[in-house]
Design a protein around this motif. Structure first.
Motif, mmCIF file in Angstrom:
data_model
loop_
_atom_site.group_PDB
_atom_site.id
_atom_site.type_symbol
_atom_site.label_atom_id
_atom_site.label_comp_id
_atom_site.label_asym_id
_atom_site.label_seq_id
_atom_site.Cartn_x
_atom_site.Cartn_y
_atom_site.Cartn_z
ATOM 1 N N ASN A 58 24.114 15.518 43.246
ATOM 2 C CA ASN A 58 25.214 15.206 44.143
ATOM 3 C C ASN A 58 26.210 16.358 44.146
ATOM 4 O OD1 ASN A 58 28.109 13.906 44.592
ATOM 5 N ND2 ASN A 58 26.622 12.587 45.575
ATOM 6 N N GLN A 118 29.426 16.323 44.582
ATOM 7 C CA GLN A 118 30.769 16.027 44.111
ATOM 8 C C GLN A 118 30.817 15.403 42.719
ATOM 9 O OE1 GLN A 118 33.440 16.959 46.144
ATOM 10 N NE2 GLN A 118 31.768 17.873 47.326
ATOM 11 N N VAL A 119 29.813 14.637 42.355
ATOM 12 C CA VAL A 119 29.815 13.906 41.085
ATOM 13 C C VAL A 119 28.685 14.451 40.215
ATOM 14 C CG1 VAL A 119 29.750 11.652 39.971
ATOM 15 C CG2 VAL A 119 30.670 11.873 42.295
ATOM 16 N N ASP A 139 22.460 7.053 38.495
ATOM 17 C CA ASP A 139 23.662 7.276 37.698
ATOM 18 C C ASP A 139 23.188 7.644 36.294
ATOM 19 O OD1 ASP A 139 25.900 7.105 36.047
ATOM 20 O OD2 ASP A 139 26.808 5.504 37.236
ATOM 21 N N GLY A 173 30.473 13.399 49.077
ATOM 22 C CA GLY A 173 29.470 12.989 48.098
ATOM 23 C C GLY A 173 28.712 11.731 48.431
#
Length: 228
Positions: free
Chosen positions: A11, A13-14, A31, A61
């Motif tokens: 990702n 952004q994260v 995740d 994102g």
């Protein structure tokens, strides 16, 4: 059993979010902190249509683009993970063969590149949702021949499927034709992948000054050359 993984992408952004695409037409967003899936996209309605490539929006994102190498669904699909995991926001249509690779411009999130089995490399304007330019093949005549070969192979495959239940008289000849068609298809895909890799490498290195030279909306559908 799990499907074959075709691509992975961090990702934008994260840092602990990762996406993986699969040959069964799905994309799973992971995740890594929780060590479990965060969501799953059903990108292709047909489970035999693989997701060949994907890319995260460099500034958003939760936006993702996916593509399939299946000639029956060569469109690029734009997703907003906040909106839906089963219905894309829109589909970009321009390729006539399956898409092999795509890349989101790191300097301008309104620009996208894609290349496919049809031997075309297209630049997309995500404001207008249209292809605004095409990077020509180094050998245009060869590209036309490959496209014609690809179409002929599709027709031959359809004919072979129709004849497959017609008896055993031509079994060996049919097997030879299928093998030859598979070899030709593999050769075309390899050449297309080499071209895609070269174009994507060059595109990723473009800076803002170079991007200013890209044709504006007033000259859409015109071709321009990049010296790779």
């Amino acid at each position: 059993a799990g499907a074959e993984i075709t691509d992975v992408a961090w990702n934008s952004q994260v840092p602990h979010i990762l996406a993986s695409s699969a040959a069964n037409g799905t994309v799973v967003v992971w995740d890594l902190r929780q060590r479990k899936p965060w969501c799953q996209l059903r990108c292709e309605s047909n489970s035999s249509s693989p997701v060949s490539a994907m890319a995260w929006n460099p500034t958003q994102g939760l936006h993702m683009m996916t593509a399939s190498s299946d000639d029956r669904s060569p469109g690029l699909k734009l997703w907003d993970l906040r909106s839906s995991t089963t219905m894309p926001l829109t589909t970009l249509e321009g390729h006539t063969g399956g898409v092999l690779s795509l890349d989101w411009c790191p300097h301008d999130d309104t620009l996208m590149m894609s290349c496919g089995k049809d031997n075309r490399t297209l630049m997309w304007d995500l404001y207008s949702l249209q292809a605004i330019a095409e990077i020509p093949n180094e050998d245009p005549s060869g590209g036309q021949q490959q496209q014609q070969q690809h179409q002929q192979q599709q027709q031959q495959q359809q004919q072979q499927n129709m004849n497959s239940g017609g008896g055993n008289g031509n079994g060996e000849g049919l097997a030879d034709q299928q093998q030859q068609a598979a070899q030709r298809m593999q050769s075309i895909e390899q050449e297309a992948r080499h071209l895609c890799q070269a174009v994507m490498k060059h595109f990723s290195s473009l800076n803002e000054e170079t991007l200013k030279r890209i044709p504006s909306e007033a000259v859409k559908q015109t071709s321009f050359k990049l010296q790779c």
